[in-house]
Scaffold this active site. Sequence first.
Site, PDB file in Angstrom:
ATOM      1  N   GLU A  71      18.489  27.490  30.338  1.00 34.46           N
ATOM      2  CA  GLU A  71      19.958  28.320  30.956  1.00 34.46           C
ATOM      3  C   GLU A  71      21.354  27.834  30.706  1.00 34.46           C
ATOM      4  OE1 GLU A  71      21.600  30.876  35.100  1.00 34.46           O
ATOM      5  OE2 GLU A  71      20.458  28.880  34.870  1.00 34.46           O
ATOM      6  N   HIS A  77      27.605  33.039  34.989  1.00 33.11           N
ATOM      7  CA  HIS A  77      28.004  32.267  33.993  1.00 33.11           C
ATOM      8  C   HIS A  77      28.442  32.869  33.237  1.00 33.11           C
ATOM      9  CE1 HIS A  77      26.229  28.967  36.203  1.00 33.11           C
ATOM     10  NE2 HIS A  77      25.114  29.287  36.519  1.00 33.11           N
ATOM     11  N   ARG A 125      29.246  35.241  42.366  1.00 29.62           N
ATOM     12  CA  ARG A 125      28.426  35.035  42.795  1.00 29.62           C
ATOM     13  C   ARG A 125      27.599  35.486  43.776  1.00 29.62           C
ATOM     14  NH1 ARG A 125      26.462  28.805  40.942  1.00 29.62           N
ATOM     15  NH2 ARG A 125      24.526  29.434  39.445  1.00 29.62           N
ATOM     16  N   GLU A 138      20.206  36.187  42.169  1.00 27.32           N
ATOM     17  CA  GLU A 138      20.348  34.798  42.035  1.00 27.32           C
ATOM     18  C   GLU A 138      21.293  34.818  43.038  1.00 27.32           C
ATOM     19  OE1 GLU A 138      20.325  30.087  40.050  1.00 27.32           O
ATOM     20  OE2 GLU A 138      21.657  31.238  39.586  1.00 27.32           O
TER      21      GLU A 138
END
Length: 298
Positions: free
Chosen positions: A148, A184, A213, A242
């Site tokens: 990742e 990201h 997020r 996530e």
Amino acid sequence: MRLGINTFLFTSPFTTESAKLFKQFKRRGFDSVEIAIEDPSHIDPVRVKAELDKQGLACGSVCACMGPDRDLRGTPRQQKTGLDYMKKLLDQMVVLGCPSLIGPVYSAVGRADAVPPAEYKRQWKTVVRNLKQLCKHAAEQGRQICLEPLNRFETDFINTCDQALQMLKDVNSPALRIHLDTFHMNIEEKDQAAAIRKAGRRLGHLHACGSDRGTPGNDHIDWRPIARALKDIGYEGDVVIESFTTDVKVIARAAAIWRRIEPTRNEIAVKGVKFLRKALGPMQPPVWPPPLYAPMGV
């Protein structure tokens, strides 16, 4: 594609007793669970697998928790500690029936040193050597590793899909694939859909997170081109929410969650899975083992 949830949203550390969460994950509409295993000694994989089976869930992925003492570009001791830890995770994944070890497997999260180019090249060679060894173990266990890229505030090493592709080329193992994360990518990529298409069949895992997020869909990301890109490349891996909340204080601090992003973590899970199921369209069962990624340049 299956829709999954990362356990960090609800608990840290995940232990065998944490498997009681699986019932509510199933009730909320998830197909799979991404288990963040901070220490392999925290779980009995046989008991965890039994609870997954009981609830009709799959362990789609295990999240590698790369703390300061686990770093494939660190000191010899940190490299060994990181390798030993992830090899143990791969062994547990066999029992869990889990295909993918995911995350920033190359380095400790939060290490952003801005080193000179010569030092960066030295670190790169060190990570390549260590990942070759880790991928060999993964292949022997019939598992895959999904690497990742993280944003610039969490690592100075691999931030973009292009860098991840270069690492895949240098390691040259079919056991190594790419793991992209919409949070990201929102920071580091010019075009998220283009990055997904660039990864192509080498994409092994996807985190679906809001731009802040928080809840996917309750943010400024345009999810339509992302959904089209996933369909265009024939993506068959899991799509996992996530996110982190101030309720899990250790992880909140590590992820720099200083305020409540959404009213409740249940809202992230419930609204997130409903949005993704609608945005991504019909889910098809994943293929395992996955097709090998195409040679570089194809």
